[in-house]
Design a protein around this motif. Structure first.
Motif, PDB file in Angstrom:
ATOM      1  N   LYS A  22      81.640  31.912  34.517  1.00  0.00           N
ATOM      2  CA  LYS A  22      82.997  31.430  34.760  1.00  0.00           C
ATOM      3  C   LYS A  22      83.932  31.993  33.690  1.00  0.00           C
ATOM      4  CE  LYS A  22      82.058  27.153  37.248  1.00  0.00           C
ATOM      5  NZ  LYS A  22      82.259  25.702  37.308  1.00  0.00           N
TER       6      LYS A  22
ATOM      7  N   ASP B 250      81.309  27.888  47.454  1.00  0.00           N
ATOM      8  CA  ASP B 250      80.901  26.552  47.002  1.00  0.00           C
ATOM      9  C   ASP B 250      81.841  26.110  45.892  1.00  0.00           C
ATOM     10  OD1 ASP B 250      80.163  28.060  44.808  1.00  0.00           O
ATOM     11  OD2 ASP B 250      78.001  27.836  45.102  1.00  0.00           O
ATOM     12  N   VAL B 251      81.542  24.962  45.283  1.00  0.00           N
ATOM     13  CA  VAL B 251      82.437  24.409  44.263  1.00  0.00           C
ATOM     14  C   VAL B 251      82.601  25.365  43.086  1.00  0.00           C
ATOM     15  CG1 VAL B 251      82.759  22.528  42.612  1.00  0.00           C
ATOM     16  CG2 VAL B 251      81.934  22.027  44.910  1.00  0.00           C
ATOM     17  N   ASP B 252      81.481  25.938  42.607  1.00  0.00           N
ATOM     18  CA  ASP B 252      81.560  26.874  41.476  1.00  0.00           C
ATOM     19  C   ASP B 252      82.376  28.116  41.846  1.00  0.00           C
ATOM     20  OD1 ASP B 252      80.197  25.344  39.667  1.00  0.00           O
ATOM     21  OD2 ASP B 252      78.227  26.177  40.168  1.00  0.00           O
TER      22      ASP B 252
ATOM     23  N   MET C 130      84.726  28.325  44.106  1.00  0.00           N
ATOM     24  CA  MET C 130      86.146  27.931  44.199  1.00  0.00           C
ATOM     25  C   MET C 130      86.772  27.845  42.803  1.00  0.00           C
ATOM     26  SD  MET C 130      86.796  27.426  47.473  1.00  0.00           S
ATOM     27  CE  MET C 130      85.905  27.128  48.998  1.00  0.00           C
ATOM     28  N   HIS C 131      85.997  27.318  41.855  1.00  0.00           N
ATOM     29  CA  HIS C 131      86.504  27.175  40.488  1.00  0.00           C
ATOM     30  C   HIS C 131      86.778  28.546  39.865  1.00  0.00           C
ATOM     31  CE1 HIS C 131      86.029  25.319  36.206  1.00  0.00           C
ATOM     32  NE2 HIS C 131      87.285  25.369  36.594  1.00  0.00           N
TER      33      HIS C 131
ATOM     34  N   GLN D 102      93.731  14.444  41.195  1.00  0.00           N
ATOM     35  CA  GLN D 102      92.742  13.652  41.928  1.00  0.00           C
ATOM     36  C   GLN D 102      93.388  13.026  43.168  1.00  0.00           C
ATOM     37  OE1 GLN D 102      91.010  10.425  39.601  1.00  0.00           O
ATOM     38  NE2 GLN D 102      88.965  11.219  40.055  1.00  0.00           N
TER      39      GLN D 102
ATOM     40  N   ILE E  12      93.959  15.696  45.824  1.00  0.00           N
ATOM     41  CA  ILE E  12      92.716  16.066  46.512  1.00  0.00           C
ATOM     42  C   ILE E  12      92.351  15.014  47.552  1.00  0.00           C
ATOM     43  CG2 ILE E  12      90.223  16.402  46.220  1.00  0.00           C
ATOM     44  CD1 ILE E  12      90.962  17.648  43.423  1.00  0.00           C
TER      45      ILE E  12
ATOM     46  N   LEU F   9      92.135  15.837  51.498  1.00  0.00           N
ATOM     47  CA  LEU F   9      90.747  16.085  51.882  1.00  0.00           C
ATOM     48  C   LEU F   9      90.555  15.822  53.372  1.00  0.00           C
ATOM     49  CD1 LEU F   9      87.951  16.787  50.677  1.00  0.00           C
ATOM     50  CD2 LEU F   9      87.544  14.342  50.463  1.00  0.00           C
TER      51      LEU F   9
END
Length: 619
Positions: free
Chosen positions: A439, A485-487, A489-490, A601, A604, A608
Motif C-alpha cells: 500500500k 476487494d477492500v485492500d 479499493m484502498h 462512516q 458509507i 451502501l
C-alpha cells in the motif's frame, strides 16, 4: 533457405478512399477506444463534423449549433450557409473535395483538409447529410461510405444550414458509449473560443461571454486562485493566466484555430518561454523559470494561417509560422505577452505583488528541496537502468512521430502475481507496467518533499516524467489495476490522493483510469463469457443454459496471462477518474482522506447498497 515470395503486379492493390479509412482508421482519427477516454475515436468523429459547423460560425453564418446524442446516434445541426446542393455527395465522399482548400473562404479554419467528414462517413454504419439553402434542400445517405440514397427538394420551408446524422460502426468502435462529461467539456471549449456562439446539447445550453477567462473560472475555484484571472486579447491571440494556491505543477489549456491541442506544440512552448521572459524583465530579477511557472494555470488560443499539425487528430501544433505576413509563432507570442502582460502588471500592483510572493515562495521551496531532489533523481536514474518496478513499453505519448502514441498506457499494479499476469499478457509496444510493493503512503496534506523522499512516489513521478508539467507526459493512459476487494479499493484511493495532491492536471486532462476486471467466468464446452457484474453473470447463465461452470475471481493474480490478455486488449474496460466540478480538490481530499472518520462512516452507511437477491443466489 526460405522460399522467395513472388512480387508482381498482382501484389499491388489500390484502395478506394473508404477502404483505406476503414483499414487504417488510426491514421485519420487516432485511437479507436470505447468512449472511456476523451481522445477516443467516437469523440473525434463528433469533433470532425462539429468543426465544419464551427467554421460556418467563424465565417459569420449561424450563431446556434444543435447536437443530439441518443444511444448510438449522433445528430449535428447548424444554421450556416449550407453545403452547395450539387456537391452534397462529393463533400462527404470524395477525397480532395471541400471548401477548406480555398484559403480566402476559410482563412483560419479548424477543418483544414476536408478529410474529417469523409472519415466519419466511412466509419459509420449509417451516415446522412442534408443541406438547405435558397429554399431548396438536398440529402444523401450512406452505409460504411457507400451511397444508399439520394434526394433533392426544389421547395422547402426549412431554415438554411447543414444537418449531419451518423451511427459509429460498432465493428470498429467496440462496446462504445458516449460519456456526456467528455462531450460537455469539448463543447465548453468551443464556446470559450467563440464568444457569442450557442451550442445546445441534448437540451443543455452552452454559451460564453468572456472566452478563456470563463475557461479558467470553470477549471480553478475562486478560493484556489492566487490572484484574479489576467485576461489579455489581441487580433489573433487570447491569453488567460492565474496561479494556484495549492497546485504544485503547471497546467495549460492551448488551442489553435479553435482546436484543443492537448499535446501542446510550438505555441505552448513559446507561451511558457514568453511568461518567464516578461516576468524577469518586469521585476528586474533573473528568477528561475521553474519558480515563475510553478503552480501556473493558463490558457492560450492563437489563429494561424494554414497551420501544420503533427497528426490528422490535430493534438499538437508543428507550425513555426503565423502566416499572413506575421512573424514566427514564437516571436508573435513573445511580443504580445511582453507588451500586454507587462502593461497589466504595471497597472495592477496587487497582482504583481502576489505573483512575486509566489515566485519567492517557490524559490525557497526549491532550495529546501534541492539536496533531496538531487539524491532522488540520482536514485531514479540508477533505478531506471535496472528498475524492477517499471517494465516499460516501446511507444510513448511524447513520441509525437509515432502513430500509436495515444495508445501508450501505464498499468500501476500491486503485488508480484498481478504484475506478472499483466506483464506476460500486455502489448509490449504500447503497454508498460509499474509494480507497487504494497500500500502506498497516504500523501494527503504532505508537501512535495514526500514525492522525493518516498522511493515509490519518486520512481512513479520519474516514470511518468511529470515533475515540471504534463508537456512531456510519457503515457496517455495511466491505469490503476488493483484487486476489486477492500485492500484493492484502498490502494486506488491512496493513488488517486497522490495525483490529486501533487498532479491534479493528470486527472483534469483525463489521463487517469481504473481497470475493470471480471468478477466471474461463466463457461460451457463451447463458449466462455467473462462477467463484470451480477447482472452480466445472470445473463451469461441464461444464455449458456444448462449448468455452466462458474468461477469467481477474487484477485488479479488468479487470472492466468492467457485470460488476462482479453481484459487489457481490444475489449479492455476502463472507468475514467473524473473531478466533481462542484467541489474543490481540497474539499475532496479533506473529506475522504482527512481525520473526519464519523462523517465518512455516515456517508458509507447512507450510500451502501446491498444486492439481497445476489446474496441469496450465492447462498
Amino acid at each position: 533457405m526460405s522460399k522467395e515470395t513472388k512480387y508482381t503486379e498482382d501484389n499491388i492493390r489500390s484502395l478506394d478512399w473508404k477502404e483505406h479509412i476503414r483499414m487504417r482508421p488510426g491514421m485519420y482519427i487516432g485511437k479507436l477506444g470505447d468512449g472511456s477516454s476523451p481522445d477516443d475515436g467516437i469523440y473525434i468523429l463528433l469533433k470532425e463534423v462539429l468543426d465544419n459547423s464551427i467554421d460556418e460560425y467563424v465565417m459569420g453564418a449561424g450563431k446556434t449549433i444543435e447536437i443530439s446524442i441518443q444511444g448510438d446516434k449522433v445528430i449535428v445541426r447548424d444554421y450556416g450557409r449550407g453545403i452547395p446542393l450539387g456537391k452534397v455527395v462529393d463533400v462527404v465522399s470524395k477525397m480532395n473535395t471541400g471548401g477548406k482548400y480555398d484559403s480566402r473562404a476559410f482563412k483560419k479554419s479548424v477543418g483544414l483538409n476536408g478529410v474529417g467528414t469523409k472519415a466519419v462517413n466511412a466509419l459509420s454504419t449509417y451516415f446522412r447529410v442534408e443541406s438547405t439553402r435558397d429554399g431548396k434542400s438536398a440529402s444523401a445517405e450512406f452505409e460504411k461510405g457507400n451511397l444508399t440514397n439520394q434526394d433533392t427538394l426544389d421547395e422547402t420551408s426549412r431554415r438554411r444550414g447543414t444537418k449531419v446524422s451518423f451511427v459509429p460502426d460498432d465493428s470498429i468502435f467496440k462496446h462504445y458509449k458516449y460519456r456526456t462529461e467528455y462531450v460537455s467539456k469539448m463543447l465548453k471549449n468551443y464556446v470559450y473560443l467563440n464568444p457569442g456562439l450557442t451550442i445546445i446539447f441534448n437540451g443543455e445550453k452552452f454559451i460564453s461571454e468572456n472566452g478563456l477567462k470563463d475557461l479558467l473560472s470553470d477549471n480553478i475555484n475562486q478560493e484556489d486562485r492566487l490572484y484574479d484571472i489576467v485576461h489579455l486579447k489581441g487580433d489573433d491571440i487570447e491569453v488567460a493566466i492565474t496561479h494556484s494556491k495549492t497546485q504544485y505543477s503547471e497546467e495549460y489549456h492551448s488551442f489553435v484555430n479553435g482546436q484543443h491541442t492537448t499535446q501542446g506544440g510550438t505555441h505552448q512552448a513559446a507561451f511558457r518561454e514568453a511568461v518567464v521572459k516578461t516576468v524577469r524583465e518586469f521585476y528586474g530579477k533573473n528568477y528561475e523559470a521553474s519558480d515563475i511557472r510553478k503552480s501556473i494555470v493558463a490558457a492560450i488560443s492563437i489563429k494561424v494561417m494554414e497551420p501544420v499539425f503533427e497528426s490528422q487528430t490535430k493534438t499538437k501544433l508543428g507550425s513555426t509560422e503565423m502566416g499572413d505576413g506575421l512573424p514566427t509563432v514564437r516571436t508573435y507570442i513573445n511580443d504580445f505577452v511582453k507588451n500586454k502582460l507587462d502593461n497589466f502588471l504595471h497597472k495592477n500592483q496587487a497582482t504583481a505583488e502576489s505573483l512575486q510572493r509566489k515566485i519567492l515562495q517557490a524559490e525557497r521551496e526549491r532550495k529546501d528541496l534541492s539536496g533531496i531532489r538531487k539524491l532522488a533523481r540520482e536514485r531514479a536514474k540508477k533505478a531506471s537502468l535496472h528498475n524492477k518496478k517499471l517494465r516499460d513499453c516501446r511507444v510513448h505519448l511524447s513520441d509525437s512521430k509515432k502513430e500509436r502514441n495515444l495508445e501508450s498506457t501505464l498499468f500501476i499494479t500491486e503485488g508480484d502475481s498481478a504484475s506478472g499476469s499483466i506483464t506476460k499478457s500486455r502489448d509490449v509496444n504500447t503497454q508498460a507496467v509499474f509494480s507497487l510493493r504494497g500500500k502506498p503512503l497516504n500523501s494527503y496534506n504532505m508537501s512535495k518533499k514526500i514525492v522525493y523522499e518516498n522511493e515509490e512516489f519518486n520512481l512513479l513521478q520519474a516514470a511518468l516524467n511529470i515533475e515540471e508539467s504534463l508537456e512531456d507526459l510519457r503515457y496517455n493512459n495511466i491505469v490503476i489495476a488493483t484487486d476489486a476487494d477492500v485492500d484493492g479499493m484502498h490502494i486506488r484511493l491512496l493513488l488517486i490522493t497522490f495525483f490529486l495532491q501533487f498532479f491534479p492536471e493528470v486527472i483534469k486532462e483525463g489521463h487517469l483510469y481504473i481497470l475493470q476486471t471480471p468478477l466471474f467466468r461463466v463457461r460451457n464446452k463451447k463458449e466462455t463469457i467473462y462477467c463484470y457484474s451480477e447482472q452480466e453473470r445472470r445473463d451469461a447463465i441464461n444464455k449458456l443454459s444448462g449448468k455452466p461452470e462458474i468461477t469467481r475471481f477474487k484477485g488479479l493474480g488468479e487470472i492466468s496471462p492467457d485470460e488476462f490478455k482479453h481484459f487489457i486488449g481490444d475489449d479492455m474496460r476502463l472507468d475514467p477518474v473524473m473531478l466533481d466540478k462542484e467541489k474543490s480538490i481540497e474539499e475532496l481530499l479533506s473529506f475522504y482522506m482527512g481525520k473526519n472518520t464519523p462523517q465518512r462512516q455516515e456517508f458509507i452507511i447512507d450510500n451502501l447498497k446491498v444486492e439481497l437477491d445476489a446474496i441469496e443466489e450465492e447462498l
